[in-house]
Write a protein that holds these residues in place. Structure first.
Motif: not given
Length: 250
Positions: A7-17, A28-39, A51-54
């Motif tokens: 899946s895309k989620e698995e790909y993203i997870y493995e590449m970030m790893k 990143y999933m929580d931030i995607i949710t925040e980005a959607t809710n806050e447009s 910034k999360v990584e920084e």
């Protein structure tokens, strides 16, 4: 050869790893949710993700530097009770806490009787240095001198001196309770000489500078060491009651 993922989620997870993006991978999933809710716009979403990584990398770096510094206590400059001991110059301490003295390769010598807060101040400044990404080592004076002597005996002196050279702030605690022989005195002088105008030192001691000859073989050796220490140096003399006695009385 690319990574095969279901899946895309698995790909993203493995590449970030693979890229060691620890905090992005976890959040990143929580931030995607925040980005959607806050447009959020794409660029605002990307900034938040970075910034999360920084912040995570800074926190891990600071934790590693603080652990490597080997502080005896966990206190910070904010823990100093200036009202208890008016002889401590709060403005001066806070100024030193900005670490400008390190930019100039200056030293600090804290003089005063036991318990008045010398080690607390040294530790607080050291912790500020760690937070600024600088390497720090907090070590008892006798332990340091003994390590230098042992490394000389076993042929590792050059390696140890090079390691100490890389420490941006070396804090030598309790330079009071030792009497060095000629060999230890020479080793201590070597270390001080190598740091002169190249790295900063903080030294805590019970002894006024005029009595440092009691630490070494005599006045000549004390003068040679002091000349290099105090050429670019902030000297703070602290008097008053002991914090430790204050705690016991309470």
């Amino acid at each position: 050869m690319g990574i095969h993922c279901e899946s895309k989620e698995e790909y993203i997870y493995e590449m970030m790893k693979n890229f060691k993006l620890v905090d992005m991978r976890e959040q990143y999933m929580d931030i995607i949710t925040e980005a959607t809710n806050e447009s959020l716009s794409y660029i605002d979403f990307l900034v938040r993700l970075i910034k999360v990584e920084e912040h995570g990398k800074l926190a891990r770096r600071n934790s590693k530097l603080i652990n490597s510094a080997c502080f005896d206590i966990t206190s910070t400059l904010e823990d100093i009770d200036y009202s208890f001991n008016p002889s401590i110059d709060a403005d001066k301490i806070n100024s030193l806490g900005t670490l400008q003295f390190m930019d100039k390769h200056e030293n600090i010598i804290l003089i005063g009787p036991p318990g008045v807060g010398k080690s607390l101040i040294a530790t607080g400044i050291g912790r500020n240095a760690c937070k600024a990404g600088k390497t720090v080592l907090f070590i008892n004076a006798k332990e340091l001198v003994d390590k230098l002597y042992e490394s000389m005996k076993y042929g590792d002196l050059v390696e140890l001196l090079k390691k100490l050279d890389k420490i941006e702030l070396l804090i030598i605690d309790e330079l009071s309770y030792i009497k060095m022989d000629k060999e230890r005195e020479s080793l201590f002088f070597q270390m001080i000489r190598r740091r002169y105008e190249k790295g900063s030192l903080i030294i805590t001691t019970n002894l006024p500078l005029g009595k440092w000859d009691s630490l070494f073989s005599g006045q000549l050796a004390a003068t040679a060491i002091l000349d290099r220490l105090i050429h670019h140096c902030h000297i703070l003399s602290i008097s008053g009651d002991s914090y430790r006695v204050k705690g016991k009385n309470r």
